[in-house]
Scaffold this active site. Structure first.
Site, PDB file in Angstrom:
ATOM      1  N   LYS A  45     -15.567 -10.200   6.341  1.00 17.57           N
ATOM      2  CA  LYS A  45     -14.442 -10.977   5.799  1.00 17.57           C
ATOM      3  C   LYS A  45     -14.915 -12.341   5.315  1.00 17.57           C
ATOM      4  CE  LYS A  45     -10.607  -8.411   6.707  1.00 17.57           C
ATOM      5  NZ  LYS A  45     -10.491  -7.487   7.826  1.00 17.57           N
ATOM      6  N   SER A  97      -7.286   1.563  -3.055  1.00 17.43           N
ATOM      7  CA  SER A  97      -6.039   0.849  -3.264  1.00 17.43           C
ATOM      8  C   SER A  97      -6.375  -0.529  -3.798  1.00 17.43           C
ATOM      9  CB  SER A  97      -5.300   0.726  -1.931  1.00 17.43           C
ATOM     10  OG  SER A  97      -4.469  -0.409  -1.939  1.00 17.43           O
ATOM     11  N   GLU A 111     -12.999 -12.893  -7.000  1.00 17.35           N
ATOM     12  CA  GLU A 111     -11.636 -12.417  -7.316  1.00 17.35           C
ATOM     13  C   GLU A 111     -10.586 -12.992  -6.378  1.00 17.35           C
ATOM     14  OE1 GLU A 111     -14.820 -10.416  -7.471  1.00 17.35           O
ATOM     15  OE2 GLU A 111     -13.777  -9.129  -6.053  1.00 17.35           O
ATOM     16  N   GLU A 167       0.828  -1.200   0.000  1.00 18.78           N
ATOM     17  CA  GLU A 167       0.000   0.000   0.000  1.00 18.78           C
ATOM     18  C   GLU A 167       0.868   1.258   0.000  1.00 18.78           C
ATOM     19  OE1 GLU A 167      -4.314  -0.331   1.521  1.00 18.78           O
ATOM     20  OE2 GLU A 167      -3.152   0.514   3.158  1.00 18.78           O
ATOM     21  N   CYS A 215      -8.732  -2.378   3.112  1.00 13.28           N
ATOM     22  CA  CYS A 215      -8.619  -3.610   3.900  1.00 13.28           C
ATOM     23  C   CYS A 215      -9.861  -3.907   4.713  1.00 13.28           C
ATOM     24  CB  CYS A 215      -7.382  -3.579   4.779  1.00 13.28           C
ATOM     25  SG  CYS A 215      -7.158  -2.025   5.584  1.00 13.28           S
ATOM     26  N   GLU A 268       2.225   1.587  -3.403  1.00 18.11           N
ATOM     27  CA  GLU A 268       1.190   2.047  -4.333  1.00 18.11           C
ATOM     28  C   GLU A 268       0.957   3.545  -4.160  1.00 18.11           C
ATOM     29  OE1 GLU A 268      -2.535  -0.031  -3.947  1.00 18.11           O
ATOM     30  OE2 GLU A 268      -3.512   1.179  -5.504  1.00 18.11           O
ATOM     31  N   GLU A 328     -15.936 -11.425   1.982  1.00 20.64           N
ATOM     32  CA  GLU A 328     -14.756 -11.116   1.176  1.00 20.64           C
ATOM     33  C   GLU A 328     -14.093 -12.405   0.686  1.00 20.64           C
ATOM     34  OE1 GLU A 328     -11.328  -9.732   3.371  1.00 20.64           O
ATOM     35  OE2 GLU A 328     -10.747  -8.393   1.736  1.00 20.64           O
ATOM     36  N   CYS A 334     -11.632  -2.388  13.474  1.00 14.79           N
ATOM     37  CA  CYS A 334     -11.894  -3.824  13.650  1.00 14.79           C
ATOM     38  C   CYS A 334     -12.009  -4.250  15.110  1.00 14.79           C
ATOM     39  CB  CYS A 334     -10.803  -4.631  12.990  1.00 14.79           C
ATOM     40  SG  CYS A 334     -10.552  -4.187  11.281  1.00 14.79           S
TER      41      CYS A 334
HETATM   42  S1  SF4 Z   1     -14.261  -5.539  11.365  1.00 18.97           S
HETATM   43 FE1  SF4 Z   1     -15.341  -3.802  10.439  1.00 18.97          FE
HETATM   44  S2  SF4 Z   1     -13.701  -2.334  10.093  1.00 18.97           S
HETATM   45 FE2  SF4 Z   1     -12.708  -4.287  10.403  1.00 18.97          FE
HETATM   46  S3  SF4 Z   1     -12.488  -5.183   8.372  1.00 18.97           S
HETATM   47 FE3  SF4 Z   1     -14.419  -5.923   9.178  1.00 18.97          FE
HETATM   48  S4  SF4 Z   1     -15.965  -4.512   8.392  1.00 18.97           S
HETATM   49 FE4  SF4 Z   1     -13.986  -3.511   8.208  1.00 18.97          FE
END
Ligand code: SF4
Ligand code: SF4
Ligand code: SF4
Ligand code: SF4
Ligand code: SF4
Ligand code: FES
Lengths: 124, 579
Positions: B357, B318, B365, B278, B298, B281, B360, B502
């Protein structure tokens, strides 16, 4: 009423209504229990009849009434017999029919179907 | 100041205080259910009612403010009876499945039932029946357990300013739902999971992948690698009775090893990769007049938000994958090569404070050469359940260290778990790179702290730059609007979907409304991360020898072709409502 209430349930009902009245946030909630509270006050003996003697004076509570066929009005068409889900109705064609109260589940289907309004509620 | 009497005790509180707060300030507790400080103060559950002398009907203590001379009773027999009735009525339409409920043991409704000594169901009758929405890879909604407190609605609408959910219908049919009653998967929900953190019951929960992970652990032929995010170690202990924010890294690693994971790695190392890429970048974009400001990528909740709400501004993001995805890709390539294991024999599990996540990891991808970067994401809460399932006495465990060769991470990686941390870590590396030397400066305190938006002006290698850090999606939206209408003059922006970052993610241990009113959970957890950073011997990502080695042996250099293949991704505009 489904005929399963116990005498103590009247107190429970009264408590519930009073608690809702006092703790509800808005006027609608605070007044919603009023019909119950005022009928409990002025027609208490009818409530008692319901729970203690399984009786509905007004003939409104199906569970507390029998469905009976009025022989004067019955023309013996057999529609009720064909529609009764538990086979509680017997009778010959063109003769007054009869409902066996031991089998009848008080669903009221026969009364809805009878074209001559011959099936009536009778307090027990 | 206002003087009043609560339970015969004369007290004095500030004007504008609610009766509830006044009581709690003076050591008198009043039960609550729908109340969530500063977020949901609507007074709809009636649990907090109290008696105010001379007043008809009970007062709602969570919303009613104190008045001079008030005489309040918080637990007269009448009040206790009324509260019990309210609870009985709530329970009469609640699917009481405590034995099989994920919130059992940490459920505000269950706690009240215990407190009120509920021994039988007072009112039995018709119950509403709702279908369970488990279409998304991240979140499950079971409204048979919903008590309509609306804490989730307020969180989504007022804190995150998404408004994906609201109450529909009336009376018995009332229910929390989405646009046209579609699955959360198909509407504007970002999977931030903040609603789960707000829910007092088991109506909202993460999609569990515990059984799948146990299956893999059972399977001898699979090499199961686990990594844990920075924010997990400062929250997991809460599930085992440690004070909020306690760092239980050592015990956590031992527990994971005991559970049978073949390797236990630190996502902080993944974060170090993210910083390398990052920072590089960012410097490239500045040098080559690329799209600025560059925004961090992230936080997958934020990325989903951006894709759905700002499809035209995705160039600003990014291209870096998030740390655990990068690390997953490295495990299935570099580590696979090194250990001589075929990548498809490796299963990567990420323990995250986050439910986005999960989503994600499922994005198409997120794979390289047909190997998924990360196979399963489990939350901090799920890990605590697995530890209990394994019958591990967590508190008795010895400490152990993450596995080599990637065990060692920097303090920069640790602070990734809190708002401002990614920015600070990136600045440490970018500053050194631009200056071409090892700077003393480590701490960028301007980007620390609880504020939702933090701006700072700095000088990097003699170049003045403006940065901004936003956490929580309502703040993200403010910054995005500035970028959209051209008033933004920043070069670098950090955004995290969860307010506070987080450490307050949607997968973290859930704190009751009462705890959230009394302590600053975010601060306790974030402070713990900053002390990990302070205690680290290496505090800059580019100085991490493990990282340097992997760049030498495998990735070549930040931004290289290979780095792009494994560590970068792309974004696509998404429809807000896929219906
Ligand atoms: S806990 Fe919340 S701030 Fe952290 S990566 Fe997950 S969605 Fe984003
Ligand atoms: S439907 Fe009415 S008229 Fe016909 S048999 Fe039954 S009771 Fe008699
Ligand atoms: S939500 Fe709470 S009360 Fe309801 S089943 Fe789950 S643990 Fe029990
Ligand atoms: S996950 Fe976040 S965006 Fe989705 S409904 Fe919950 S609070 Fe709203
Ligand atoms: S889902 Fe949870 S937070 Fe939302 S209204 Fe229902 S019980 Fe309350
Ligand atoms: S009404 Fe006060 S806590 Fe719900």
């Amino acid at each position: 009423m489904n005929g399963k209430a116990e005498p103590d349930d009247l107190n429970k009902l009264e408590r519930l209504a009073n608690n809702i009245k006092k703790s509800a946030i808005c006027g609608l909630g605070q007044t919603a229990p009023n019909p119950v509270l005022s009928t409990l006050k002025y027609f208490r003996e009818e409530y008692v009849e319901h729970v203690s003697y399984n009786k509905c004076r007004a003939g409104y509570c199906r569970a507390l009434c029998n469905l009976v066929i009025n022989p004067e009005k019955c023309r013996g068409c057999g529609i009720c017999k064909r529609n009764c889900p538990v086979g509680a109705i017997s009778g010959e064609v063109k003769m007054p029919h009869e409902i066996n109260q031991k089998i009848c589940i008080k669903c009221g289907t026969c009364a809805d179907k009878c074209p001559f309004h011959a099936i009536e509620k009778q307090t027990i | 100041m206002v003087k009043l009497v609560i339970d015969n005790k004369p007290v004095e509180v500030e004007e504008g205080t609610t009766i509830l707060e006044a009581a709690r300030q003076n050591g008198i507790d009043i039960p609550t259910l729908c109340f969530l400080k500063d977020i949901n103060e609507v007074g709809d559950c009636r649990m907090c009612i109290v008696e105010v002398e001379g007043r008809k009907g009970f007062a709602t203590s969570c919303i009613q403010t104190v008045e001079e001379g008030m005489v309040v009773k918080t637990h007269s027999p009448e009040i206790l009876e009324a509260r019990k009735t309210i609870l009985d009525l709530i329970l009469s339409n609640h699917h009481k499945d405590c034995l099989t409920c994920s919130r059992s043991g940490n459920c505000e409704l269950q706690a009240l039932s215990i407190k009120f000594n509920v021994q039988k169901v007072e009112y039995e009758g018709e119950m509403s029946k709702h279908k369970i929405d488990d279409k998304s890879p991240a979140i499950v909604r079971d409204f048979n357990k919903c008590i309509l407190c609306r804490r989730c609605v307020a969180t989504c609408k007022n804190v995150q300013e998404i408004g994906a959910i609201d109450c529909i219908e009336r009376g018995f049919s009332s229910c929390i739902s989405t646009t046209y009653d579609h699955s959360l998967n198909d509407v504007d929900c970002t999977f931030c999971g903040q609603c789960i953190e707000s829910c007092p019951t088991g109506a909202l929960r993460e999609k569990e992948y515990i059984d799948e992970v146990w299956e893999k652990l059972k399977d001898e032929s699979t090499y199961v690698v686990v990594q844990t995010a920075p924010a997990v170690r400062v929250a997991l202990g809460e599930e085992f009775g440690y004070p909020i924010g306690t760092n239980v890294k050592g015990k956590m690693v031992t527990a994971l090893k005991n559970m049978g994971f073949d390797k236990v790695f630190d996502t902080n190392t993944g974060a170090d990769f993210t910083i390398m890429e990052e920072a590089n970048e960012f410097i490239e974009r500045v040098k080559n007049k690329g799209t600025l400001p560059m925004i961090t990528s992230c936080s997958p909740g934020w990325v989903r938000f951006a894709e759905k709400n700002y499809p035209d501004l995705l160039d600003h993001l990014s291209t870096c994958k998030s740390p655990h995805q990068m690390f997953g890709a490295i495990i299935k390539s570099y580590l696979a090569q090194k250990e001589g294991i075929a990548p498809h024999k490796i299963c990567t599990v990420s323990v995250m404070p986050c439910i986005a996540k999960k989503y994600e990891a499922s994005r198409e991808e997120m794979e390289v050469d047909g190997n998924r970067d990360v196979d399963y994401v489990i939350t901090t809460r799920e890990l605590s359940r697995m530890i209990r399932q394994a019958n591990i006495s967590f508190r008795e465990l010895e400490d152990s260290d993450f596995d080599d060769p990637m065990g060692e991470a920097t303090g920069a990686g640790a602070i990734f778990g809190t708002t401002g941390g990614v920015m600070e870590a990136a600045l440490r590396t970018a500053a050194d790179t631009l200056e071409g030397k090892n700077l003393e400066k480590l701490e960028y305190t301007q980007v620390r702290g609880e504020k939702g938006i933090k701006r700072a002006e700095l000088s990097l290698g003699g170049m003045p730059i403006k940065v901004v850090v936003a956490s929580g999606l309502s703040n993200a939206r403010k910054i995005m609007e500035e970028i959209k209408n051209g008033t933004a003059d920043y070069q670098f922006v950090e955004i995290m979907a969860c307010p506070g970052g987080c450490v307050m993610g949607g997968g973290q241990p859930i704190k009751s409304s009462k705890i959230r009113s009394a302590v600053d959970v975010r601060k306790l957890r974030a402070d713990s991360l900053y002390s990990i950073d302070e205690a680290s011997t290496i505090r800059k990502s580019h100085e991490n020898p493990a990282i340097q080695k992997i760049y030498q042996e495998f990735l070549e250099k930040p931004g290289s072709h290979k780095a792009h293949k494994y560590l970068h991704t792309h974004y696509t505009a998404k429809e807000k409502y896929e219906i």
